[in-house]
Write an enzyme that holds these catalytic residues in place. Sequence first.
Site, PDB file in Angstrom:
ATOM      1  CD  GLN A  29      -9.288   2.775   3.301  1.00 51.99           C
ATOM      2  OE1 GLN A  29      -8.089   2.554   3.130  1.00 51.99           O
ATOM      3  NE2 GLN A  29     -10.229   2.107   2.659  1.00 51.99           N
TER       4      GLN A  29
ATOM      5  N   PRO B 205      -7.961   7.547  -3.295  1.00 50.40           N
ATOM      6  CG  PRO B 205      -6.306   6.315  -4.384  1.00 50.40           C
ATOM      7  CD  PRO B 205      -6.544   7.152  -3.165  1.00 50.40           C
TER       8      PRO B 205
ATOM      9  CG  ASP C 267      -6.509   2.004  -5.624  1.00 44.03           C
ATOM     10  OD1 ASP C 267      -5.397   1.868  -6.167  1.00 44.03           O
ATOM     11  OD2 ASP C 267      -6.843   1.388  -4.609  1.00 44.03           O
TER      12      ASP C 267
ATOM     13  CD1 TRP D  97      -4.126   5.430   0.685  1.00 45.62           C
ATOM     14  CD2 TRP D  97      -5.380   7.042   1.613  1.00 45.62           C
ATOM     15  NE1 TRP D  97      -3.880   6.597   0.005  1.00 45.62           N
ATOM     16  CE2 TRP D  97      -4.641   7.603   0.548  1.00 45.62           C
ATOM     17  CE3 TRP D  97      -6.247   7.863   2.330  1.00 45.62           C
ATOM     18  CZ2 TRP D  97      -4.737   8.948   0.202  1.00 45.62           C
ATOM     19  CZ3 TRP D  97      -6.340   9.204   1.976  1.00 45.62           C
ATOM     20  CH2 TRP D  97      -5.588   9.733   0.929  1.00 45.62           C
TER      21      TRP D  97
ATOM     22  CD1 TRP E 192      -3.797  -2.922   0.541  1.00 50.75           C
ATOM     23  CD2 TRP E 192      -4.561  -0.856   0.852  1.00 50.75           C
ATOM     24  NE1 TRP E 192      -5.128  -3.014   0.825  1.00 50.75           N
ATOM     25  CE2 TRP E 192      -5.622  -1.766   1.031  1.00 50.75           C
ATOM     26  CE3 TRP E 192      -4.803   0.511   0.992  1.00 50.75           C
ATOM     27  CZ2 TRP E 192      -6.914  -1.346   1.342  1.00 50.75           C
ATOM     28  CZ3 TRP E 192      -6.081   0.931   1.306  1.00 50.75           C
ATOM     29  CH2 TRP E 192      -7.115  -0.002   1.471  1.00 50.75           C
TER      30      TRP E 192
ATOM     31  CE  LYS F 198     -20.129  -5.708   5.902  1.00 51.61           C
ATOM     32  NZ  LYS F 198     -18.714  -5.890   5.800  1.00 51.61           N
TER      33      LYS F 198
ATOM     34  CE  LYS G  53     -21.492  -5.240  -5.303  1.00 53.52           C
ATOM     35  NZ  LYS G  53     -20.333  -5.586  -6.117  1.00 53.52           N
TER      36      LYS G  53
END
Length: 984
Positions: A557, A49, A88, A561, A522, A594, A597
């Site tokens: 992840q 999610p 999520d 996750w 998590w 990478k 922002k």
Amino acid sequence: MAYFRSETQRPDFVKLEEEILELWDSEDTFERSVNQRKGGKKFVFIEGPPTANGLPHPGHILTRVVKDLVLRYRTMQGYYVERKAGWDTHGLPVEIEVEKNLRINTKGEIENYGIEKFNKKCKDSVFRYEKEWVNATKRVGFWIDMDSPYITFDNKYIESVWWSLKEIWKKGLLYKGHKVVPYCPRCETTLSSHEVAQGYRDVEDPSIYVKFKLKQPDTYLLAWTTTPWTLLGNIALAVHPENRYVKVRVKARTKEEDLILAESRLDVLESEYEIIEGYTGSDLADLEYERLFDFATIEGGDSQKVVTADFVTLEEGTGVVHIAPAFGEDDYGLCRDKKLGFSQPVNAEGRFTSEVPPLEGMFVKDADRPIIEMLDQRGILYKEERYSHSYPFCWRCGSPLLYYARESWFIAMKSLRDNLIANNEKINWYPAYLKHGRFGNFIDNIEDWALSRERFWGTPLNIWICANCGKEFCVGSVKELKARAKNSVSSDLHRPYIDDVVFECDDCGGEMRRVDDVIDCWYDSGAAPFAQWHYPFEKDAFERNFPADFITEAIDQTRGWFYSLLAISTTIFDTAPYLNVLSLGHILDEKGVKMSKSKGNVVDITSTLDKEGADALRWYFFTAGPLSDDVRFTEKGILEKQKKFLNTLWNSYFFFVTYAVIDEFNPNEKKIPMEKRNAMDRWIISRLNTLTKEVIDSIERFEIHVAARKMEEFVINDLSNWYIRRSRRRFWIVEADFDKDSAYITLFEVLVSLCKLLAPFVPFVTEHIYQKLVRGVSDDVLESVHLCDYPSPEESFIDTELEDSMALTSKLVEAGRRARADAGIKIRQPLKEVVVVCSDKKRKNVERLVGVLKDELNVNEVRFEDDAFVAADAYKQVEVDDDTALFLDTYLDKGLIEEGLVRDLVRRLQGMRKDLDLEYTAKIRIMYEGDAEVKEAIDRFSDYIRTETLAESIEEGKPSESGDKIYEKDWKIGKKEVHLAIKQ
RNA sequence: GGGCUCGUAGCUUAGCCUGGUUGGAGCGCUCGGCUGAUAACCGAGAGGUCUGGAGUUCAAAUCUCCGCGGGCCCA
């Protein structure tokens, strides 16, 4: 009547995709693609999610299209693939967003504002960008059920999470301990590791060498620290068990004294010294020393002794490390393992408590100086230096973070280590090295899971504790909650409502209140395999859908996750929750850095979708390289994919449609068995089936880029640049013709199969072509390419010998062209013959394709010879491979020269037709002027010229009139001047 | 600071696992050719210290170790 509709030559892919989206919408194609497979084998997928409180960035788009590709592929293979979206919604990032908007920073401010109002804001904020997520998801073609998603803040979801925590609690795996966390004393908040990583700065701190007095006269352990204030929490000193340590005698202010430190760190000493004794670290273990500051109470174990620890390094300091379990994670873990005591003389604001009277109320960082002075006065400060290092600061307020032990609830994962390892063995990892590499290492050294968060917006920790006797109770369902509650229960399970629910203690009748904490988000997402189905309160869906066959997310992840899923599933079901996991790389900017922002280099994906479209973007991702590698994102790259691959695919389809319309070709009326088709047809069909095999093999291994690149090569090289180019003339024949029908039916079959093969990759353009090629033409067919079965290779159509022959022929063609280039004879000039010297086997292979060779090389004859062949002077020789050579007869007689001239004329006339933008079927009349040789050549080949150019007549002379209907041009062909005119 | 991973022509990359013919492609560039589906295509050419160094080996882009740079995770 035409069976196909004519097509535009230059598609607007973006518009096309939008039309396809509408088509899918109006026909419920997605739902039907899933439902029609009901009852088939299941393929279970879990959506990791996303959080919708930020805009989707390119990395999210990548995971979405990869998920889509795999799920469409399995669906077409006949699997029943349910796809429930998920969101999520809990956690600190959400709270921080809200804090920012409210311009508040501390927990106190949130409490003053009101938890109820605050959590309401959090709940509103998590779907702030839902629309953008839903739009982007649909726009890139990710088919997932977003109408009934699972949402981690739903009561039903929370209830399932509670159930699972109770299972863990019942097993005795949920316990209360301390966790050392990065903590901002000003904001009174622990920070997530991500936030900590943002705030590192280089600073200078005091670094001091402190003498810890042993219980023998004038003997000290010399320890080093950069955080003097933590000395108030000292419990132990650590040495490395295998390092060499020495006792040295040095001159102090008034007398001699002995210091113990690592042998390799002797150069920290400032005075002369004499080595008295040597030891290993383990020799020093259990030595006791006098307490440095006799203030704070120590609870729960021994203190003031030397222990050994592997994390002690000799790169700086003295090799003797001061241990304060309240202020360091290693320290805490070491004290726990060695059953040492604990002391916490600092409060939540980072100030010394009343346990430390001289420093009471002082902020710890400000206490460094007075502490150093106290040590100096007592003569136990060996020396003081300045030390530059990087240290984390609060990204919000700039305060230095403290590492600080807080009470926390844990899941005892360490005790399940062997189960985690065993369950990991059941999982296929892509790429495979993660299984025993990054992930395997992580679970080999697994620590207990710090589950609780002292925050507001999250799943409340479902543990109640008796204020009177300390008895714990864990609530496992709403029903149980209501049954136990002394007061009324809100329909919302979140804070603050749940905080008001009190129980009566079974044992002592005292009042039980919930612990204040919420849980790590998590855990929420890790519970998705069962919580998304409200298990065990509803059982069916979960039981059908566990374990999952497939999940995929990005590499970050691994410990997120991917781990939380395995951890929870292991504690509760003791099995792996997923059988295959595909880890994806990240998207980097065009410089290979990478996207973030703060760097401002995040690409706006919507502009790409508006310009190049979803198929081009998807194809770029799928062909860029292994999905597990990072990929550089360049708009140029995507544009190139559109130009090269999508346009070529389109043009192959466009070519077919163009002539199929002219000829009113109907695929339903023509059935031509494979053995009756010519070698070219059988070749492309063979290639297609070989390709099908390779594509399936590659997808099964998750080598998506291999599958995609093979298809790209097929489309560009085999289909477009070879099969269609070579077969063009077969489509131009005007009258009905068996060979023409073979060509049509073959190209039609290839295009339709290719659409199916490509459908999971580029779902839009393939759907469009399918609609035009299949649905619009035949009744009684499936309405969408995505409702079709995925092709499987037809082995009987694979003729590897023929494929080899074609490969060799193509090599001979290349060689022949080289020979022409060497001899300076252009391809348009026909030549008498080419001689191929090769083995018998090769000869047999090439003989079946000799027409191709003749045509491509523009020669009248192909002759085969063995090694004994001796070429005449006029033959140009080139090597093809080890045992093959090619000889081109470069002698031009009058006939050949005339033929060449005619070919040149035809080429110019075709160019003029194109200039006029004539219909392919439009007839013309030709007039020409030229010398006698030109006239002779034209007379001899006038039939040929008329057929090629669709001319009704060809006359010598200049047109008498001029105007729109007449197009004239002067040409220079070789040394000859020719005037050509076309009348429409 | 630690672990994992990637690093091949200006750009995108194949080859690396399982060492061995002059390291293949495509884009871009130069020259020539071809062209009535294609902003396409074909041929020739320029362009590579295979990130640097060391080692193993008869032989290293490929295996090992140490650096450098990018990325991820953790400190």
